[in-house]
Design a protein around this motif. Structure first.
Motif, PDB file in Angstrom:
ATOM      1  N   LYS A  17      44.142  51.739 -31.036  1.00 47.00           N
ATOM      2  CA  LYS A  17      45.153  52.487 -30.280  1.00 47.00           C
ATOM      3  C   LYS A  17      45.179  53.978 -30.626  1.00 47.00           C
ATOM      4  O   LYS A  17      45.687  54.798 -29.856  1.00 47.00           O
ATOM      5  N   ILE A  57      56.492  59.305 -33.317  1.00 44.51           N
ATOM      6  CA  ILE A  57      56.680  58.417 -32.159  1.00 44.51           C
ATOM      7  C   ILE A  57      56.342  57.008 -32.656  1.00 44.51           C
ATOM      8  O   ILE A  57      55.266  56.802 -33.226  1.00 44.51           O
ATOM      9  N   GLY A  66      51.928  56.298 -17.914  1.00 45.05           N
ATOM     10  CA  GLY A  66      52.036  56.843 -19.263  1.00 45.05           C
ATOM     11  C   GLY A  66      53.474  57.003 -19.707  1.00 45.05           C
ATOM     12  O   GLY A  66      54.369  57.291 -18.913  1.00 45.05           O
ATOM     13  N   ALA A  67      53.696  56.778 -21.023  1.00 42.46           N
ATOM     14  CA  ALA A  67      55.008  56.953 -21.652  1.00 42.46           C
ATOM     15  C   ALA A  67      56.099  56.124 -20.967  1.00 42.46           C
ATOM     16  O   ALA A  67      57.278  56.455 -21.044  1.00 42.46           O
ATOM     17  N   ASP A 106      56.198  52.885 -31.560  1.00 41.42           N
ATOM     18  CA  ASP A 106      56.346  51.806 -30.581  1.00 41.42           C
ATOM     19  C   ASP A 106      56.841  50.553 -31.288  1.00 41.42           C
ATOM     20  O   ASP A 106      56.248  50.139 -32.296  1.00 41.42           O
ATOM     21  N   TRP A 132      47.725  61.983 -17.994  1.00 42.58           N
ATOM     22  CA  TRP A 132      47.286  62.419 -19.334  1.00 42.58           C
ATOM     23  C   TRP A 132      45.831  62.080 -19.598  1.00 42.58           C
ATOM     24  O   TRP A 132      45.113  62.865 -20.221  1.00 42.58           O
ATOM     25  N   HIS A 157      60.699  52.656 -27.843  1.00 47.27           N
ATOM     26  CA  HIS A 157      60.525  53.574 -28.970  1.00 47.27           C
ATOM     27  C   HIS A 157      61.648  53.425 -29.986  1.00 47.27           C
ATOM     28  O   HIS A 157      62.813  53.265 -29.607  1.00 47.27           O
ATOM     29  N   HIS A 201      52.719  56.954 -33.995  1.00 48.17           N
ATOM     30  CA  HIS A 201      51.883  57.941 -33.323  1.00 48.17           C
ATOM     31  C   HIS A 201      52.364  59.330 -33.727  1.00 48.17           C
ATOM     32  O   HIS A 201      53.550  59.535 -34.002  1.00 48.17           O
ATOM     33  N   TRP A 246      56.456  63.781 -17.991  1.00 44.95           N
ATOM     34  CA  TRP A 246      56.665  63.755 -19.443  1.00 44.95           C
ATOM     35  C   TRP A 246      55.643  64.586 -20.195  1.00 44.95           C
ATOM     36  O   TRP A 246      55.933  65.079 -21.295  1.00 44.95           O
ATOM     37  N   TRP A 291      47.419  58.845 -29.083  1.00 43.78           N
ATOM     38  CA  TRP A 291      46.820  57.833 -28.217  1.00 43.78           C
ATOM     39  C   TRP A 291      45.592  58.449 -27.527  1.00 43.78           C
ATOM     40  O   TRP A 291      44.682  57.725 -27.145  1.00 43.78           O
ATOM     41  N   TRP A 320      53.815  49.260 -21.406  1.00 37.87           N
ATOM     42  CA  TRP A 320      53.121  50.108 -20.416  1.00 37.87           C
ATOM     43  C   TRP A 320      51.674  50.367 -20.873  1.00 37.87           C
ATOM     44  O   TRP A 320      51.053  51.339 -20.470  1.00 37.87           O
ATOM     45  N   TRP A 321      51.187  49.436 -21.694  1.00 37.69           N
ATOM     46  CA  TRP A 321      49.820  49.591 -22.170  1.00 37.69           C
ATOM     47  C   TRP A 321      48.857  48.879 -21.252  1.00 37.69           C
ATOM     48  O   TRP A 321      48.539  47.704 -21.427  1.00 37.69           O
ATOM     49  N   HIS A 323      59.318  61.093 -26.141  1.00 39.04           N
ATOM     50  CA  HIS A 323      59.054  59.689 -26.430  1.00 39.04           C
ATOM     51  C   HIS A 323      60.230  59.022 -27.121  1.00 39.04           C
ATOM     52  O   HIS A 323      60.063  58.220 -28.058  1.00 39.04           O
ATOM     53  N   GLN A 377      58.208  46.729 -25.143  1.00 41.40           N
ATOM     54  CA  GLN A 377      57.932  47.982 -25.857  1.00 41.40           C
ATOM     55  C   GLN A 377      59.123  48.913 -25.732  1.00 41.40           C
ATOM     56  O   GLN A 377      59.620  49.146 -24.629  1.00 41.40           O
ATOM     57  N   GLU A 417      44.977  52.685 -23.365  1.00 37.85           N
ATOM     58  CA  GLU A 417      46.241  52.014 -23.644  1.00 37.85           C
ATOM     59  C   GLU A 417      46.070  50.523 -23.936  1.00 37.85           C
ATOM     60  O   GLU A 417      46.762  49.969 -24.771  1.00 37.85           O
TER      61      GLU A 417
HETATM   62  C1  BGC Z   1      53.759  55.577 -26.332  1.00 40.21           C
HETATM   63  C2  BGC Z   1      52.291  55.359 -26.611  1.00 40.21           C
HETATM   64  C3  BGC Z   1      51.490  55.500 -25.327  1.00 40.21           C
HETATM   65  C4  BGC Z   1      51.825  56.822 -24.646  1.00 40.21           C
HETATM   66  C5  BGC Z   1      51.106  57.048 -23.340  1.00 40.21           C
HETATM   67  C6  BGC Z   1      53.982  56.860 -25.565  1.00 40.21           C
HETATM   68  O1  BGC Z   1      55.311  56.969 -25.173  1.00 40.21           O
HETATM   69  O2  BGC Z   1      54.488  55.619 -27.519  1.00 40.21           O
HETATM   70  O3  BGC Z   1      52.059  54.096 -27.178  1.00 40.21           O
HETATM   71  O4  BGC Z   1      50.134  55.406 -25.596  1.00 40.21           O
HETATM   72  O5  BGC Z   1      53.211  56.870 -24.386  1.00 40.21           O
HETATM   73  O6  BGC Z   1      51.403  56.056 -22.441  1.00 40.21           O
END
Ligand code: BGC
Length: 445
Positions: free
Chosen positions: A368, A332, A96-97, A334, A280, A121, A174, A223, A300, A62-63, A404, A119, A68
């Motif tokens: 990142k 957190i 995000g997330a 990834d 965010w 967690h 993170h 979230w 992030w 989701w980057w 996360h 990706q 991101e």
């Molecule tokens: C991820 C991060 C990401 C963030 C916002 C988190 O869940 O671990 O890599 O930047 O979400 O999307």
């Protein structure tokens, strides 16, 4: 100092993500069964031509977008330099997330169309879903051939392991419990960044009186409200009790949980009115522009400030552990694994090798905002923020994040997200406690 991240290995066979995708019986057969004879954890990978014929690797994450994308693009560039013959398909889904990506992934996985790598967690989000459903290959062979058992922290490897097999490769760490603040706003108003809740409320009143929004929030994607709440919860009850909430030794109707909800509710009086319309990045931007003073976000946001907005740490923005959480690091991580039945297994293994390499991590993480998961990084490549985070990561008490995916099953994370979303609107503490107790009873085994 005790450094444990609680990850129960009791797997919920069909967790919420799979349920959302209609899981209920046996996993469906992948459309293109690229390697049905998967190696066991200790075997070497089978060689041979790729099932699809082309040399490709599809990376699902989701980057995408501000804050991101840059790290992933850096990693892809490095990979392409090393493997010019392998085409990279960047299949990122915005949100995000993983707000949208997780649902797309669930439907692809249950539809037999797994991305080559995705990706996920470290912790329950990996173990309770795709590992429990037997959709992932063990990667012990890669950890052995690449020497990764010696360079990834043991507690982190445990968060990616089940029954002696490790199922993914961590690209980063993170930190979740960070309060970012606009340095000029504090300096110009002669205020000191608050480290306790009492100080927060005093400072927030002073800022409000001057017409500055004390705390930025952007909970258009729900979230972020949970992210703020879990940091408040940690600050109120401390790491030991926080961890206890997930192993059943502390009840969700503990007075500390109630106090955390009360504190969170009071804090919501100091957020921007349009919080429900912002994501965010939009909330972080309020801090960057000096329209809001503080924001609690994973680091992030530091990547966003420095890589995308070109802000300078300790000049334009400052940071501190969120209130009352000094000495604790909300973890957190990834990670990326090797799903069974993918079309480009060999190319994907090559990608995982780059992602887990020292060079790969030192390209990805400075962009990142995270720190490398490996312990042998080239520290000179990191800024002051990250140097401090590396220090804290190696000395602090560790706690897993709910928002996360590491602390609890996706089923629980989804329920608590709903509880907190409703709570932001109603402020009904009794109801929230009752709902949290019910969610824990149903989902925390
Ligand atoms: C991820 C991060 C990401 C963030 C916002 C988190 O869940 O671990 O890599 O930047 O979400 O999307």
């Amino acid at each position: 100092m005790k450094r444990t991240v609680k990850v129960s290995l009791v797997a919920t066979l069909c967790a919420a993500l799979l349920l959302a995708a209609g899981c209920g019986g046996a996993p469906s057969q992948p459309a293109n069964q690229g390697g049905s004879n998967q190696p066991s954890g200790s075997q070497s990978p089978v060689s041979g031509s790729e099932a699809g014929g082309e040399k490709q690797v599809e990376i699902f994450s989701w980057w995408t977008g501000a804050g991101e994308a840059a790290g992933l693009e850096g990693l892809i560039k490095l990979f392409t330099e090393k493997h010019p013959d392998i085409e990279v398909i960047n299949a990122a889904v915005a949100g995000g997330a993983g707000t949208n990506a997780k649902a797309v992934l669930a439907s692809r996985m249950s539809g037999g169309n797994p991305p080559d790598t995705f990706q996920v967690h470290a912790g329950h989000e990996l173990l309770d879903t795709w590992v429990a459903a037997d959709k992932m290959e063990p990667l012990n062979f890669l950890y052995e051939s690449e020497g990764w058992y010696d360079v990834f922290p043991k507690q982190l490897v445990e968060m990616m392991s089940k029954d002696g097999n490790v199922y993914s490769v961590a690209v980063n760490i993170h930190r979740g419990n960070v309060m970012f603040y606009n340095k000029k706003v504090f300096d110009e108003n002669n205020l000191t960044p608050p480290t306790t809740f009492d100080e927060f409320f005093t400072v927030a009143e002073a800022l409000k009186a001057k017409g500055i929004t004390p705390l930025a929030l952007g909970d258009k994607e729900p979230w972020t409200a949970l992210h703020l709440f879990e940091s408040v919860l940690l600050g109120v009850i401390g790491p030991e009790k926080y961890n206890g909430l997930f192993d059943g030794s502390v009840s969700w109707d503990d007075p500390g949980v109630r106090e955390a909800l009360e504190t969170f509710k009071r804090m919501l009086q100091y957020v921007n009115d349009d919080h429900a319309a912002r994501n965010w990045q939009d909330a972080s931007q309020l801090v960057a522009q000096g329209k809001a003073a503080m924001n609690v976000m994973g680091d992030w946001a530091k990547g966003y400030f420095t890589t995308d907005l070109n802000l300078k740490g300790n000049v334009d923005f400052g940071w501190a552990p969120s209130w009352n959480t000094e000495g604790t690091f909300m973890v957190i991580s990834d990670t990326f694994g090797l799903p069974k039945g993918i079309q480009h297994r060999e190319a994907t293994i090559e990608f995982l090798k780059v992602l887990g390499s020292r060079e790969g991590q030192d390209v990805f993480n400075p962009l990142k905002g995270s720190i490398p998961a490996r312990t042998d990084a080239d520290v000179s490549k990191y800024d002051d923020y990250s140097k401090e985070a590396m220090q804290d990561w190696s000395t602090n008490e560790l706690t897993p994040s709910i928002a996360h995916g590491s602390a609890a099953s996706p089923g629980f994370s989804e329920k608590i997200t709903q509880v907190i979303t409703v709570f932001v609107t109603t402020g009904n503490v009794d109801q929230a406690v009752a709902d949290l107790v019910a969610a824990a009873g149903a989902e925390l085994k």
